[in-house]
Motif scaffolding. Structure first.
Motif: not given
Length: 505
Positions: A314-323, A328-333
């Motif tokens: 996601l480029g600079i927006a990668n910081v969204l993933v840990p947020r 409490s949102i499951e993130v599937i990569s």
């Protein structure tokens, strides 16, 4: 060259707010200071005003009573220009009129010894032009403070074509000894700050003109997503639309009508109507007693999101993933082209194309574009845009995801590069051109924009962080959308991308 000794006498001509502030700075740094104004009694009145201001600091415990007394004792009002003959440095802070300044410095040159440094606090006039009629033009430089001078850290040390580099170094060292953050700049229109800052105002004004969002929403995005201290509309209300518009016109005219600096008809209308901002009680906002402050528009959802999918980088927006995970949102990569999926919605960081255009060209249904945030991990507001034909359920899924992650979401009309991204790309582009043209170094440009107008990061450093490839792509897409030279990418930006380097390498 070393700084002027504190035994060196400093003179300030002009006892208005700026001149008085500069005199206070020099006196607090330990210099004896002479203050001159052509209005009878104005210099003495200004010193009384400085005394009162320092008294308030004493009352708040921010200054000792002895420091106040010593500082005021160093200030002396004088009534004649001949009284300035023995000064080591004379700083002019009078009306912004070229011929008036030229006449003053010619008079000073006939009075002062050859070692005296002459300096102008001009914010818009050419130091080269002011100095041109002097017998020793090398002794004149710009010493541009920002208002209020005792508070604002930045000082631009401006060198004209004939200015002595040794004297520029002396003023740099002196300003630093005074507790300021000096930068070197060539005498070109707007110097550093008033040139590089133009897109900050211009892009918000254009977005308003195109009905992309209202003033309160755009200001909130600049603050809460972009990390700026103020948005463009509240800042121009504070500066005064007469002043801000005049500076824009000055830079526009000085660059022979280059539409990168084109003034706004909206701001002209405000000036014509006498709505100058805070000082007149009305600008973009009303400052009348009891006036209700406009609030940013926020799009909300009642849904709850359990899972989302991140495809690729996601480029600079990668910081969204840990947020997202922290909320409490499951993130599937999984592998992909830099997309975030939730329900039927597809979210992506803007690349400068409109959502309708990108959705069609990239074959992405229900596309939602994300604006830039200075820090996606801490920002509390984020702008989005989408094509007109998006499925309402998909839009609500996207809003719900961001809202659950702690963002207030502002939905903008579909426009190239949204708000914060467009502004930052244009600031970086202007800074790149200033660097290309040798106006100042990359370090001084970034320092000037942080210390002079309180940007959260210097525009060149910010561009390096986002990635120059992405900044160039945004500008190219803006240029293609509008077909205007206003959005042409800087040659230096193109060169750095081709080289695979950065501005601060």
């Amino acid at each position: 060259m070393t700084a002027l000794s504190t035994t060196a006498r400093i003179a300030v001509i002009g006892a208005g707010a700026m001149g008085a502030g500069i005199a206070q700075v020099a006196a607090q740094a330990g210099h004896p200071v002479l203050l001159l104004d052509n209005r009878p009694g104005a210099a003495a009145k200004a010193i009384d005003g400085i005394d009162r201001q320092l008294g308030k600091r004493v009352e708040k415990g921010k200054l000792s009573a002895d420091a106040r007394r010593v500082t005021v004792a160093r200030l002396q009002a004088v009534e004649s220009i001949e009284d300035l003959a023995g000064c080591a440095l004379i700083i002019e802070a009078i009306v912004e009129n070229l011929e008036v300044k030229r006449a003053l410095f010619r008079q000073l040159e006939s009075i002062c010894n050859e070692q005296c440094i002459l300096a102008s606090n001009t914010s818009s006039l050419s130091i080269t032009s002011i100095a041109a009629q002097l017998e020793r033009p090398q002794r004149l430089l710009g010493l541009h403070f920002f208002n209020p001078a005792p508070v604002m850290a930045l000082v631009e040390i401006v060198s004209g074509l004939a200015s002595d580099p040794a004297l520029a170094d002396c003023l740099y060292a002196t300003a630093k000894a005074w507790g300021k953050k000096p930068v070197h700049t060539r005498s070109t229109p707007g110097f550093i700050v008033n040139r590089v800052a133009r897109p900050f105002y211009a892009e918000s004004l254009r977005l308003l003109q195109e009905n992309v969002a209202d003033c309160a929403t755009l200001d909130a995005l600049m603050r809460d997503a972009g990390g700026f201290a103020m948005g463009a509309f509240e800042l121009t209300d504070l500066i005064g639309h007469d002043v801000n518009y005049a500076v824009t016109c000055s830079v526009f005219d000085a660059y022979y009508g280059d539409n990168r600096f084109q003034p706004s008809l909206i701001q002209k209308d405000l000036g014509d109507a006498g709505r100058l901002g805070r000082k007149s009680g009305h600008g973009f906002y009303s400052y009348a007693d009891g006036a209700e402050r406009a609030q940013a528009r926020t799009t909300s959802s009642e849904r709850t999101v359990a899972t989302c999918v991140v495809e690729g980088d996601l480029g600079i927006a990668n910081v969204l993933v840990p947020r997202l995970r922290e909320h409490s949102i499951e993130v599937i990569s999984r592998d992909g082209q830099g997309l975030l999926r939730v329900g039927d919605a597809v979210l992506a960081l803007s690349d400068g194309r409109m959502a309708c255009q990108r959705a069609k060209e990239d074959g992405l249904c229900n596309l939602i574009l994300l604006d830039l945030a200075f820090d996606y991990g801490t920002a509390n507001r984020l702008a989005i845009s989408c094509a007109a034909g998006i499925d309402p359920d998909a839009l609500e899924d996207g809003v719900a995801l961001l809202q659950q992650a702690g963002f207030s979401v502002s939905l903008l009309s579909d426009s190239p590069a949204l708000a914060v991204l467009r502004t930052v790309a244009m600031l970086a582009n202007e800074a790149a051109d200033a660097l290309l043209q040798g106006v100042a170094s990359a370090a001084d440009i970034d320092l000037a924009m942080r210390a002079g107008v309180n940007y959260p990061a210097g525009p060149l450093t910010w561009a390096d962080t986002i990635g120059l490839v992405h900044i160039l792509r945004v500008l190219e897409n803006l240029h293609a959308s509008y077909g205007e030279a206003r959005y042409r990418p800087s040659l230096l930006l193109r060169r750095r991308v081709a080289e695979g380097s950065r501005f601060h390498d």
